[in-house]
Enzyme design. Sequence first.
Site, PDB file in Angstrom:
ATOM      1  N   SER A 123       0.823  -1.210   0.000  1.00  0.00           N
ATOM      2  CA  SER A 123       0.000   0.000   0.000  1.00  0.00           C
ATOM      3  C   SER A 123       0.851   1.252   0.000  1.00  0.00           C
ATOM      4  O   SER A 123       0.330   2.337  -0.242  1.00  0.00           O
ATOM      5  CB  SER A 123      -0.949  -0.002   1.202  1.00  0.00           C
ATOM      6  OG  SER A 123      -0.254  -0.316   2.373  1.00  0.00           O
ATOM      7  N   HIS A 144      -3.044  -3.423  -6.156  1.00  0.00           N
ATOM      8  CA  HIS A 144      -3.401  -2.922  -4.823  1.00  0.00           C
ATOM      9  C   HIS A 144      -4.899  -3.046  -4.573  1.00  0.00           C
ATOM     10  O   HIS A 144      -5.692  -2.274  -5.120  1.00  0.00           O
ATOM     11  CB  HIS A 144      -2.941  -1.452  -4.719  1.00  0.00           C
ATOM     12  CG  HIS A 144      -3.143  -0.851  -3.367  1.00  0.00           C
ATOM     13  ND1 HIS A 144      -3.369   0.481  -3.164  1.00  0.00           N
ATOM     14  CD2 HIS A 144      -3.147  -1.412  -2.126  1.00  0.00           C
ATOM     15  CE1 HIS A 144      -3.514   0.715  -1.875  1.00  0.00           C
ATOM     16  NE2 HIS A 144      -3.379  -0.413  -1.227  1.00  0.00           N
ATOM     17  N   GLU A 156      -6.056  -0.897  -7.716  1.00  0.00           N
ATOM     18  CA  GLU A 156      -5.098  -0.037  -8.425  1.00  0.00           C
ATOM     19  C   GLU A 156      -4.031  -0.941  -9.059  1.00  0.00           C
ATOM     20  O   GLU A 156      -3.365  -1.702  -8.359  1.00  0.00           O
ATOM     21  CB  GLU A 156      -4.435   0.950  -7.455  1.00  0.00           C
ATOM     22  CG  GLU A 156      -5.383   2.000  -6.901  1.00  0.00           C
ATOM     23  CD  GLU A 156      -4.728   2.943  -5.873  1.00  0.00           C
ATOM     24  OE1 GLU A 156      -5.149   4.097  -5.779  1.00  0.00           O
ATOM     25  OE2 GLU A 156      -3.806   2.499  -5.147  1.00  0.00           O
ATOM     26  N   ASN A 194      -4.521   6.796  -1.672  1.00  0.00           N
ATOM     27  CA  ASN A 194      -3.882   7.205  -0.422  1.00  0.00           C
ATOM     28  C   ASN A 194      -3.229   8.581  -0.532  1.00  0.00           C
ATOM     29  O   ASN A 194      -2.896   9.200   0.470  1.00  0.00           O
ATOM     30  CB  ASN A 194      -2.853   6.164   0.033  1.00  0.00           C
ATOM     31  CG  ASN A 194      -3.546   5.023   0.753  1.00  0.00           C
ATOM     32  OD1 ASN A 194      -4.672   5.178   1.238  1.00  0.00           O
ATOM     33  ND2 ASN A 194      -2.909   3.869   0.799  1.00  0.00           N
TER      34      ASN A 194
HETATM   35  P1  NAI Z   1      -1.140  -9.125   7.851  1.00  0.00           P
HETATM   36  O1  NAI Z   1      -0.150  -8.836   8.924  1.00  0.00           O
HETATM   37  O2  NAI Z   1      -2.580  -9.329   8.217  1.00  0.00           O
HETATM   38  O3  NAI Z   1      -0.663 -10.418   7.031  1.00  0.00           O
HETATM   39  C1  NAI Z   1       0.632 -10.614   6.538  1.00  0.00           C
HETATM   40  C2  NAI Z   1       0.879 -12.105   6.457  1.00  0.00           C
HETATM   41  O4  NAI Z   1       2.096 -12.325   5.763  1.00  0.00           O
HETATM   42  C3  NAI Z   1       1.040 -12.765   7.839  1.00  0.00           C
HETATM   43  O5  NAI Z   1       0.157 -13.869   7.922  1.00  0.00           O
HETATM   44  C4  NAI Z   1       2.501 -13.191   7.886  1.00  0.00           C
HETATM   45  O6  NAI Z   1       2.699 -14.390   8.592  1.00  0.00           O
HETATM   46  C5  NAI Z   1       2.815 -13.368   6.414  1.00  0.00           C
HETATM   47  N1  NAI Z   1       4.229 -13.192   6.063  1.00  0.00           N
HETATM   48  C6  NAI Z   1       5.079 -12.244   6.500  1.00  0.00           C
HETATM   49  N2  NAI Z   1       6.278 -12.375   5.889  1.00  0.00           N
HETATM   50  C7  NAI Z   1       6.177 -13.455   5.052  1.00  0.00           C
HETATM   51  C8  NAI Z   1       7.052 -14.073   4.121  1.00  0.00           C
HETATM   52  N3  NAI Z   1       8.296 -13.630   3.959  1.00  0.00           N
HETATM   53  N4  NAI Z   1       6.603 -15.124   3.413  1.00  0.00           N
HETATM   54  C9  NAI Z   1       5.337 -15.573   3.574  1.00  0.00           C
HETATM   55  N5  NAI Z   1       4.452 -15.020   4.433  1.00  0.00           N
HETATM   56  C10 NAI Z   1       4.871 -13.973   5.153  1.00  0.00           C
HETATM   57  O7  NAI Z   1      -0.992  -7.939   6.791  1.00  0.00           O
HETATM   58  P2  NAI Z   1      -2.084  -7.372   5.771  1.00  0.00           P
HETATM   59  O8  NAI Z   1      -2.859  -6.300   6.437  1.00  0.00           O
HETATM   60  O9  NAI Z   1      -2.795  -8.501   5.126  1.00  0.00           O
HETATM   61  O10 NAI Z   1      -1.138  -6.633   4.695  1.00  0.00           O
HETATM   62  C11 NAI Z   1      -0.372  -7.349   3.772  1.00  0.00           C
HETATM   63  C12 NAI Z   1       0.112  -6.413   2.682  1.00  0.00           C
HETATM   64  O11 NAI Z   1      -1.010  -5.767   2.074  1.00  0.00           O
HETATM   65  C13 NAI Z   1       1.034  -5.295   3.162  1.00  0.00           C
HETATM   66  O12 NAI Z   1       1.966  -5.033   2.160  1.00  0.00           O
HETATM   67  C14 NAI Z   1       0.065  -4.123   3.330  1.00  0.00           C
HETATM   68  O13 NAI Z   1       0.712  -2.874   3.217  1.00  0.00           O
HETATM   69  C15 NAI Z   1      -0.871  -4.356   2.163  1.00  0.00           C
HETATM   70  N6  NAI Z   1      -2.209  -3.765   2.291  1.00  0.00           N
HETATM   71  C16 NAI Z   1      -2.872  -3.782   3.496  1.00  0.00           C
HETATM   72  C17 NAI Z   1      -4.147  -3.238   3.594  1.00  0.00           C
HETATM   73  C18 NAI Z   1      -4.890  -3.268   4.881  1.00  0.00           C
HETATM   74  O14 NAI Z   1      -5.881  -2.518   5.022  1.00  0.00           O
HETATM   75  N7  NAI Z   1      -4.510  -4.105   5.839  1.00  0.00           N
HETATM   76  C19 NAI Z   1      -4.806  -2.620   2.428  1.00  0.00           C
HETATM   77  C20 NAI Z   1      -4.057  -2.741   1.193  1.00  0.00           C
HETATM   78  C21 NAI Z   1      -2.794  -3.257   1.162  1.00  0.00           C
END
Ligand code: NAI
Length: 505
Positions: A123, A144, A156, A194
């Site tokens: 993001s 995105h 996006e 954003n």
């Molecule tokens: P989250 O913390 O809920 O999930 C991330 C997951 O990735 C975790 O289950 C973790 O164990 C896993 N993980 C971490 N490193 C890893 C690796 N090297 N290999 C495999 N798995 C791995 O995070 P979330 O909120 O789902 O965000 C994920 C991505 O999406 C980030 O880049 C965030 O910036 C982006 N994003 C988040 C939004 C939101 O509202 N939460 C909206 C749009 C994008």
Amino acid sequence: MSALTTDARIAVIGAGAMGAGIAQVAAQAGHRVQLLDSRPGAAAQAIAGIDRQLGKRVQNGKLEAQAHRATLDRLQVAESIDSLADSDLIIEAIVENLEVKQQLFRQLENLCQPSCILASNTSSLSITSIAAGLTRPERLLGLHFFNPAPVMALVEVISGLASDPALARCLYHTAAAWGKKPVHARSTPGFIVNRVARPFYAESLRLLQEGAADCTTLDALLREGGGFAMGAFELTDLIGHDVNYAVTCSVFHAYYGDMRYQPSLIQKELVDAGHLGRKSGQGFYSYAEGAPRPAPSQLESQASIDCCEVEGDLGIARELLPRLREAGIHLTLRDGSGLLRVGDAVLALSDGRSASQRARASGLRNLILLDLAGDFSSAGRIAISCSADTSPQAMEQAVALLQRAGLKVSQVTDSPALVVLRSVAMLANEAADALLHGVASAADIDLAMRAGVNYPQGPLAWADRIGLAALLHVLENLQAAYGEERYRPSLLLRRKVAEGSTFHD
Ligand code: NAI
């Protein structure tokens, strides 16, 4: 390049909030999807969560049981990264850390077939930077999604410096085939949503800081006057102040401290105190059991009004006139400079100057300024401000007139461009700069703001409706009032006014 067909194999890495949602979207669209997470059991948990959610939809009659089963059959836990080798598209949704993402994509590049498209759901990180260490950076793009991915329509599709335009088109058509509303964007800080949304929060925070009105009143004005789904304080309470403040700081720093994105000390204090919003039980509002929500401030008038005089063109506020007529107010029309006279009061749509400044410059007494409404023909509330010499009687008469039209009236202190006008002018200005800098097309910027954050109108289309010359004037007056570059009008807005054209010409 057209959309990936449903026999294309998709992999999602990271089974958190976003990864699980994206995997669900792709599986529901008919793809076989492998889900990988470095935390043991996380991918299986995510699939169990999708199962529960789809099960609820079946119970509510919103999904066929067969579609539920078919979606689950297509979802599979990947035991190791090696099992993703034959994927056609890999979407990464892991931790938001540049080095960790770069390392993952380098690993994937060595593992996957050359035709595999690599996508990041980041993001805030630069797609150009994520792709920088790859041998073939052209196959990495941003995809995105918004949270929750199965619900939010916007995607996006982000191109970094090296991204292959044909692959951007393929991802665009693929997202559309998945039932989403895709837009193209260039990899710049905050992408479209954003970045363009920053003033929505920033201007309300500033109005609060300056004591223009309380949170509840400002929220009510943006909702009932502007037509936004939520005001800035209730929305940031929902998003979480830690998350919203971090995005603002990241955009502010990425643009080398451009004051247009300056974070707010008020929000920082909430973060420092742990008042993160709904999730912590306290933000701008209290979410404690039974906590009362204060009512917006509102003026009431008993004055009896049955006529008014309309002098010249009221700008977009002219849409108020049919409402006054329908309410039985007799309107006398004459030439003039865009004023509405009722009893002792003189009303006008704000042009970005304070009421006292404008009253003095125009030699008017009892000047009461009107805020912008998202739609004057249906708005439920409007902000007003008045010049220092306004008599209580003039105020009573102005409020009575607006009440007759069915509007609730909230007074704010004499602030330049009031609340909705100021917010919309700054949103449109930011959108104009994004357009000028080639971040996305006008149509995609407007679509992104409608589908990504539910704005009632795209900011550029809204600017066209208000009139670009009027909007430029508002911004120039705001800039003069504050003496700050934060309110500098976009070059593109100035250019459009000089050309006599609009954003959607
Ligand atoms: P989250 O913390 O809920 O999930 C991330 C997951 O990735 C975790 O289950 C973790 O164990 C896993 N993980 C971490 N490193 C890893 C690796 N090297 N290999 C495999 N798995 C791995 O995070 P979330 O909120 O789902 O965000 C994920 C991505 O999406 C980030 O880049 C965030 O910036 C982006 N994003 C988040 C939004 C939101 O509202 N939460 C909206 C749009 C994008």
